[in-house]
Design an enzyme around this catalytic site. Structure first.
Site, PDB file in Angstrom:
ATOM      1  N   GLU A   1       0.886  -1.171   0.000  1.00  0.00           N
ATOM      2  CA  GLU A   1       0.000   0.000   0.000  1.00  0.00           C
ATOM      3  C   GLU A   1       0.914   1.208   0.000  1.00  0.00           C
ATOM      4  OE1 GLU A   1      -1.620   3.174   1.398  1.00  0.00           O
ATOM      5  OE2 GLU A   1      -2.073   2.031   3.219  1.00  0.00           O
TER       6      GLU A   1
ATOM      7  N   CYS B   1      -0.833   9.006   3.581  1.00  0.00           N
ATOM      8  CA  CYS B   1      -0.785   8.616   2.163  1.00  0.00           C
ATOM      9  C   CYS B   1      -2.045   9.063   1.444  1.00  0.00           C
ATOM     10  CB  CYS B   1      -0.539   7.137   1.950  1.00  0.00           C
ATOM     11  SG  CYS B   1      -0.871   6.117   3.335  1.00  0.00           S
TER      12      CYS B   1
END
Ligand SMILES: Cc1cc2nc3c(=O)[nH]c(=O)nc-3n(C[C@H](O)[C@H](O)[C@H](O)COP(=O)(O)OP(=O)(O)OC[C@H]3O[C@@H](n4cnc5c(N)ncnc54)[C@H](O)[C@@H]3O)c2cc1C
Length: 1019
Positions: free
Chosen positions: A773, A807
């Site tokens: 990820e 993120c």
């Protein structure tokens, strides 16, 4: 200096509070005697409805629950602000396309608005915005719809400016002599100081205008007055900014108070959201102290009190105490409360133990009456103003006022003791107390009922009258439409003739509760408790965090020697043999124990996150909650997916599909969520029976150390979970390269994910799965139907919260050229209000970045952008501390780039790039897709079909429409991207655990020994 209000916790069980309110009302109110007073009012309104534009009629024609009602509300909210024809056409087509205004009756409001809207609709093609909608036809449609929406707005605004409004008020007084007004200058929730100063000027001008006509010597309540919203007067009117608000807002409001006091008029502070209550009371008390000192004769200072708050009665005693302490009389407007749905949502989002407002409408009604009684019983301290449009409530108030007046006439005040004697309609109509209270209604609402009520000349009434441009009415109007569109609303029921008189006037005192909303901890059902959160605006809830901060130490964590990687794998492998054989229910129970322990230790973990990862308190609480949610969610998911599945097949055999653990997983987590992502990865692997080698980020091993300790204490064997702290280049690389590992789960940069991918590919032996990820250039696409205030809120949170170190954070804001100047100006003002500094301070919005390396890297980007793009000047938060006293502090900043293709890198910090666009939004979406990242996307538009079409076209994992784009919740917004942003499956989603498992089909030939007995016996 204000004394801290001593209100109880807002989050308490409802039933006990309602019981106390009912007790307070016992003897004070005889509903059976009051209701008959309201019957003729209701009958008269039903026989002779109010003007066709009144809210009652509007909602009857187009209930909010209908497609038409919804379309009307959406158009009313957005159309007037859209600057360009294309977007206005698309919005109109989108909303009218899904509603059927043609079918409306010709009655009342339909005569005007619907005919304009229906006319508009005739120009519309069947398929919304297709090419057959000629430009000319489309513009005519929009013009007609705009007109309809303006007409709608006009019903709720008394005038576009105070002069116009005062003229209208004079006109109204010709029909209803003695009618009083409280003017409300439209606008709320200033985002910038410039906005706040603009509202201040508008209030000042309004007070001066009212003052010019006021009777300076008579009773203050006879004059018109003003209502103000504190959120309009300060851009950070929030509890976390307490000191600043008191220092900056109080002098502003005091200026208005002085003007009002000299003019002898009523100034009321409106009630807003629950999380601002304590702050508003501190501001109120500071002002009361000034009134007592400098304008003690003034009897017009007041505030609105919300009965739907579970603390309403305590709030009223607090205000009465204040009045007596400062020897003042306050004017108190009692309302039920206008933010019910947002209060419920906030409590659910924060995972609070209870709701701060009642969750049954009749509980609010009971509370309103109990509060009314408390106000009526304190005439020395309070001039009560009862606001609302509910005939039953109004009748009850009139009865209670008469009884209180009787009591006073009969002897010395008995406070809240019950008056004796029966009551009948005759008695209650003899209020005999015109000067002791007033009723209030909103302009454009309750006209029918009040037409009847005011036939009793003893009753005084004030109209709350919004003043301003129709464009500024929208937030207010939508609140009214929503409030009155609810089935439980009196106005709604009055308009609905299928609701009989008895039902309409049922006593709230004797209603049985209907089905309840689940409490926030039970939001996900009994099988998965929601993590409990904290409301940081409540002093007693945040106190344990600060206490923990003084004691918690960041533990020293020994470094792992990368050379020992193979032996760590071996330890893991032998523990895996046992752990994977344990029943999944037992593993799940272990994780649930860990979740409970984490919940209990929330203050210590929050303090650790603030100390080691420089999280702000709000971020720290969210992070601990996310970790708890991961543990419980994966425990449930493992039980769900690991149950064997029987498969169909031919007779004589059984077929079963099972999931099994894979072996030893390497979990590599980042510093930006050192607890949540660390725990999520580890919990997923453990729940499915794998062993874990956990490598935390080098910057934040202390948090991981404590998390591992907690998991071990909950029952995870030490060999099944080993913490291996050290640099990625050595320890991380050695673990990835070690033979025998069964999988790698990684969260971090795309660059490192690729390195890991190559390292795994280069290994001999089985192909090892990788879950990566990573981040990316996350965009927000904003068209010109979006609400600038909502856009700015979403941008500030998404781009700058957590110092941009998520993120999911917003990196690229794509603004439609029609609203870009306005949004950029508002954004600049809003960012200037951000407090940047020490994360341990509650007031801090933006803390430092994680370390020197990150700081230097961001600086390099800032220099590059400074030389190639347009720097948006003065877009920088306010530093709270002396410059340089906090290391690695980066002020929020933004740059305007000329084209989307110029945006190359993800800058992991509080740095935003902005690009303007015009034309087709789908083309912008294609450019965003072409960047190759695909983690999060924001879409801001009021055109529903456009939002859906853009979402469908986006190659992005998490799409957020008309909100911020951070803070994904486990099991609610499974998180993870595609393209350069990750491999999937999504963390916190129903497909995640499968990747940690191997699949096994077991087929048993049940006829192997002998024949097929089952078949032969016909079963
Ligand atoms: C003059 C005036 C000034 C006002 N100023 C303010 C202000 O400063 N701040 C503010 O917040 N509001 C303010 N309001 C709005 C006011 O809160 C609403 O108009 C009022 O709640 C409507 O009550 P009602 O008696 O007319 O209608 P009713 O239909 O009897 O009551 C509706 C109210 O019940 C409550 N309710 C609805 N559903 C539920 C439920 N499931 N559980 C519990 N409670 C529920 C809500 O408060 C809702 O507004 C003002 C209203 C007036 C008339």
């Amino acid at each position: 200096m204000p004394q801290q209000p001593r209100l109880p916790l807002p989050y308490r069980p409802e039933a006990a509070i309602v019981a106390r309110h009912l007790q307070a009302l016992a003897g004070a109110l005889d509903w059976a005697a009051a209701a008959p007073l309201a019957r003729p009012w209701v009958q008269a309104v039903r026989n002779n409805p109010p003007p066709f534009w009144a809210m009652e009629s509007l909602l009857k024609e187009y209930p909010i629950s209908s497609a038409e009602g919804l379309a009307l509300m959406r158009l009313a909210e957005a159309l007037l602000r859209v600057p360009d024809a294309e977007t206005a056409i698309a919005l109109t087509a989108d909303q009218l396309g899904r509603a059927d205004f043609d079918g409306a009756s010709d009655a009342m409001m339909a005569r005007l608005s619907a005919s304009a809207i229906a006319l508009s609709k005739k120009f519309l093609p069947e398929d919304g915005q297709s090419s057959i909608m000629s430009k000319l036809g489309a513009r005519t449609v929009v013009a007609a719809t705009l007109r309809a929406v303006q007409l709608l707005g006009r019903q709720f605004v008394l005038g576009q400016n105070i002069g116009e409004a005062m003229k209208e008020a004079d006109g109204a007084r010709k029909h209803t002599p003695g009618l009083r007004f409280s003017y409300d200058m439209l606008g709320e929730g200033a985002r910038t100081d410039a906005d706040a100063l603009h509202y201040l000027a508008s209030y000042t001008h309004a007070i001066e205008s009212i003052a010019a006509r006021a009777d300076k010597t008579g009773a203050c309540e006879q004059n018109d007055g003003i209502s103000i919203k504190l959120s309009a007067l300060h851009p950070r009117y929030e509890e976390t900014q307490h000191a600043r608000v008191l220092a900056e807002l109080v002098p502003r409001v005091w200026g208005l108070c002085e003007l009002a006091a000299r003019a002898n008029i009523n100034l009321t502070i409106d009630a807003e959201e629950v999380d601002r209550l304590e702050l508003s009371l501190d501001v109120f008390e500071a002002l009361a102290a000034l009134v007592a000192q400098q304008q003690p004769q003034w009897q017009g200072f007041g505030l609105a009190l919300q009965a739907y708050q579970t603390r309403s009665l305590e709030l009223i005693s607090h205000v009465i105490t204040l009045a007596r302490r400062y020897r003042l009389r306050f004017m108190c407007r009692l309302v039920k409360g206008a933010y019910w749905d947002s209060e419920i949502k906030r409590a659910q989002e924060l995972g609070l133990p209870h709701y701060p407002v009642f969750t049954h409408k009749h509980h609010t009604d009971v509370s309103y009456l109990a509060c009314a009684q408390a106000l009526l019983a304190a005439p020395d301290a309070i001039y009560p103003q009862f606001a609302g449009h509910n005939a039953g409530t109004i009748a009850a108030i009139i009865q209670m006022a008469a009884r209180n007046a009787d009591v006073r006439r009969a002897g010395p005040p008995q406070a809240s003791t019950a008056p004796s004697g029966g009551s009948d309609v005759h008695e209650v109509t003899n209020v005999g107390a015109a000067s002791t209270f007033e009723l209030q209604r909103l302009h454009g609402m309750g006209e029918g009922i009040f037409r009847e009520v005011l036939k009793n000349p003893q009753i005084a009434c004030r109209v709350y009258a919004p003043v301003g441009a129709h464009r500024d009415l929208l937030a207010y109007l939508v609140r009214r439409l929503l409030e009155n569109g609810a089935n439980s609303s009196f106005v709604h029921q009055l308009a609905d003739e299928s609701v009989g008189m008895d039902q309409l006037l049922t006593s709230p005192l004797h209603m049985a509760p209907e089905s309840s909303l689940p409490l926030p901890p039970l939001l996900y059902g009994p099988g998965r408790p929601n993590s409990e959160g904290l409301d940081l605006t409540v002093e007693s809830m945040r106190a344990p965090l600060f206490a923990a901060f003084t004691t918690v130490q960041v533990p020293g964590v020994p470094e792992f020697d990368a050379k020992l990687a193979a032996s760590a794998v071996q330890t893991g492998a032998s523990s895996y043999q046992k752990w994977s054989k344990i029943d999944v229910a037992e593993r799940a129970a272990t994780l649930r124990r860990a979740a409970d322990a984490l919940q209990q230790q929330m203050p210590a973990f929050c303090a650790l996150l603030v100390k080691e990862a420089f999280k702000t308190w709000g971020d720290a609480v969210s992070e601990v909650r996310e970790a708890i949610d991961f543990l419980r969610y994966y425990a449930n998911e493992a039980e769900r997916i690991m149950a064997p599945i029987a498969l169909p097949g031919p007779t004589g055999e059984t077929n079963e599909l099972r999931l099994t653990a894979r072996g030893v997983w390497v979990c590599i987590s980042p510093w930006n969520f050192p607890l949540a992502i660390f725990t999520g990865q580890v919990a997923a692997a453990l729940a499915t029976g794998n062993a874990v080698l956990a490598k935390p980020a080098e910057q934040t091993p202390g948090v991981a150390w404590e998390a591992v300790k907690l998991l071990h204490a909950a029952g995870v064997p030490e060999g099944a979970l080993q913490l291996l702290h050290g640099p990625g280049e050595t320890v991380g690389a050695a673990l990835v390269a070690a033979p025998g590992i069964a999988g790698v789960v990684f969260t971090g940069s795309t660059q490192v994910a690729k390195i890991i991918n190559r390292a795994l590919a280069a290994k001999d032996g089985p192909i090892v799965p990788l879950i990566a990820e990573t981040g990316g250039i996350n965009a927000m696409l904003v068209d010109s139907s979006a609400l600038p205030e909502q856009v700015v809120d979403a941008v500030v949170q998404s781009a700058f919260r957590s110092a941009g170190q998520r993120c999911s954070a917003l990196r690229l804001l794509c603004l439609h050229e029609g609203i870009a100047d306005k949004v950029v100006a508002m954004l600049r003002g809003a960012v200037q209000e951000l407090a940047v500094g020490d994360p341990a301070e509650l007031a801090t919005d933006v803390g430092p970045v994680i370390d020197r390396e990150a700081f230097d890297n961001i600086q390099r980007h800032l220099q590059r952008l400074g030389s190639t793009s347009k720097v948006l000047p003065a877009l920088a938060g306010r530093a709270q501390n002396a410059p340089d006293s906090i290391a690695n502090q980066v002020l929020p900043s933004a740059f305007e780039v000329s084209s989307l293709t110029e945006v190359k890198d993800e800058i992991f910090g509080p740095v935003l790039q902005i690009v303007r666009w015009g034309g087709e939004p789908q083309k912008v979406m294609a450019q965003i897709n072409a960047l190759g990242d695909g983690l999060t996307l924001g879409i801001q538009t009021r055109i529903d079909s456009r939002a859906q079409a853009l979402a469908a076209a986006a190659h992005v994992g998490n799409i957020y429409i008309n909100r911020n784009m951070i803070g994904a919740v486990v099991g609610v917004q499974p998180f993870g991207g595609e393209g350069l942003s990750g491999t999937g499956p999504k963390a916190g989603g129903p497909h995640y655990l499968y990747r940690f498992c191997a699949e096994q089909t077991v087929t048993v030939n049940t006829t192997a020994a002998g024949g097929n007995a089952a078949l032969l016996s016909g079963t």
